[in-house]
Design an enzyme around this catalytic site. Structure first.
Site, PDB file in Angstrom:
ATOM      1  N   HIS A   1      12.233   0.023   1.148  1.00 42.68           N
ATOM      2  CA  HIS A   1      11.262  -0.442   1.799  1.00 42.68           C
ATOM      3  C   HIS A   1       9.885  -0.545   0.932  1.00 42.68           C
ATOM      4  CE1 HIS A   1      10.553  -1.554   5.857  1.00 42.68           C
ATOM      5  NE2 HIS A   1       9.231  -0.898   6.010  1.00 42.68           N
TER       6      HIS A   1
ATOM      7  N   ARG B   1      13.450  -6.328   5.290  1.00 39.00           N
ATOM      8  CA  ARG B   1      13.848  -4.706   5.666  1.00 39.00           C
ATOM      9  C   ARG B   1      15.449  -4.867   5.236  1.00 39.00           C
ATOM     10  NH1 ARG B   1      11.095  -6.746  10.143  1.00 39.00           N
ATOM     11  NH2 ARG B   1       9.469  -5.573  10.827  1.00 39.00           N
TER      12      ARG B   1
ATOM     13  N   TYR C   1      -2.213  -2.812   4.410  1.00 40.10           N
ATOM     14  CA  TYR C   1      -2.050  -3.445   3.028  1.00 40.10           C
ATOM     15  C   TYR C   1      -3.452  -3.647   2.230  1.00 40.10           C
ATOM     16  CZ  TYR C   1       2.663  -3.779   4.413  1.00 40.10           C
ATOM     17  OH  TYR C   1       3.976  -3.290   4.736  1.00 40.10           O
TER      18      TYR C   1
END
Length: 249
Positions: A196, A106, A231
């Site tokens: 991101h 991050r 994902y």
């Protein structure tokens, strides 16, 4: 809550009942097509106010609570990632973007790193007190370690791994965003890419290379496996094996 009380400006809070709240939900929130998160925040605030401050029972179950939108993460191809990472001549800029992608970091995690976070002997990066106040480690490839050694020799960071112009201050979020923006221009990528996206791309590319979801969950620092499972919906590996009926026409 100010919006709520303005809607019922002709009524005292003690006079507002459950039917009034349903009317507010339908005529204000739903009519204006406000986001699901805003709607849920408003419902929670109403429940808190009437339940604790006025100690008046409101049947929240009768108020429509919207489902959160299920949006898929944005993912770049490996070719696009390579173009972004190779676009900068500046070694610090290239090292920062490379580390975000290579370790699925991050933005805040990258900027909080200290030089001691790099364990070159074990080949890992130690991410201290990440989201959820949890430590985790991420593998560092030899290729990335070479890049980081070059960076370290040139910049010799002291307090933070990536420092700003002022001594002993971390690199700023605004400057990091600018680094990515410049990279996109140089790479000629006309997408609204954010930092991101690099983390999403890291996770998706790991999945497509056969990495188990449980390991990806640990690498990303997700509490729940459900967060990581998203994902599977953006990976194209399985889709590429599906033959379209169009090809048989």
């Amino acid at each position: 809550m100010s919006v709520f009380f303005q809607f019922f400006k002709d009524k005292l809070p003690s006079q507002i009942n459950n039917e009034d709240i349903i009317v507010f939900n339908q005529k204000y929130i739903l009519t204006k097509q406000l986001s699901s998160s805003y709607q849920n925040q408003m419902v929670n605030a109403i429940k808190l106010y009437f339940g604790i401050i006025l100690t008046k029972k409101i049947n929240i179950a009768k108020i429509h609570r919207p489902k959160r939108e299920k949006t898929l993460p944005n993912v770049l191809s490996k070719e696009e990632i390579k173009a972004i990472l190779n676009s900068h001549i500046n070694l610090k800029h290239r090292a920062m973007l490379s580390l975000i992608y290579a370790c699925g970091l991050r933005r805040s995690e990258l900027l909080s790193l200290k030089p001691s976070a790099i364990d070159s002997k074990r080949g890992v990066l130690l991410i201290k007190l990440a989201k959820g106040k949890k430590d985790r480690i991420a593998p560092l490839s030899e290729k990335l370690l070479v890049l980081l050694r070059e960076y370290y020799k040139l910049y010799t960071p002291k307090t933070w791994l990536f420092e700003g112009q002022e001594p002993n201050t971390p690199y700023s979020e605004k400057s990091l965003q600018s680094v990515l923006k410049q990279a996109l221009i140089k790479a000629r990528i006309n997408k609204p890419v954010t930092l991101h996206w690099l983390r999403h791309s890291y996770a998706t590319h790991l999945l497509e290379s056969g990495t188990d979801l449980r390991y990806i969950q640990e690498l990303l620092g997700h509490r729940s496996s459900k967060t990581t499972e998203i994902y599977t919906h953006v990976s194209t590996k399985s889709l590429q094996n599906i033959k379209s009926p169009f090809d048989d026409l």
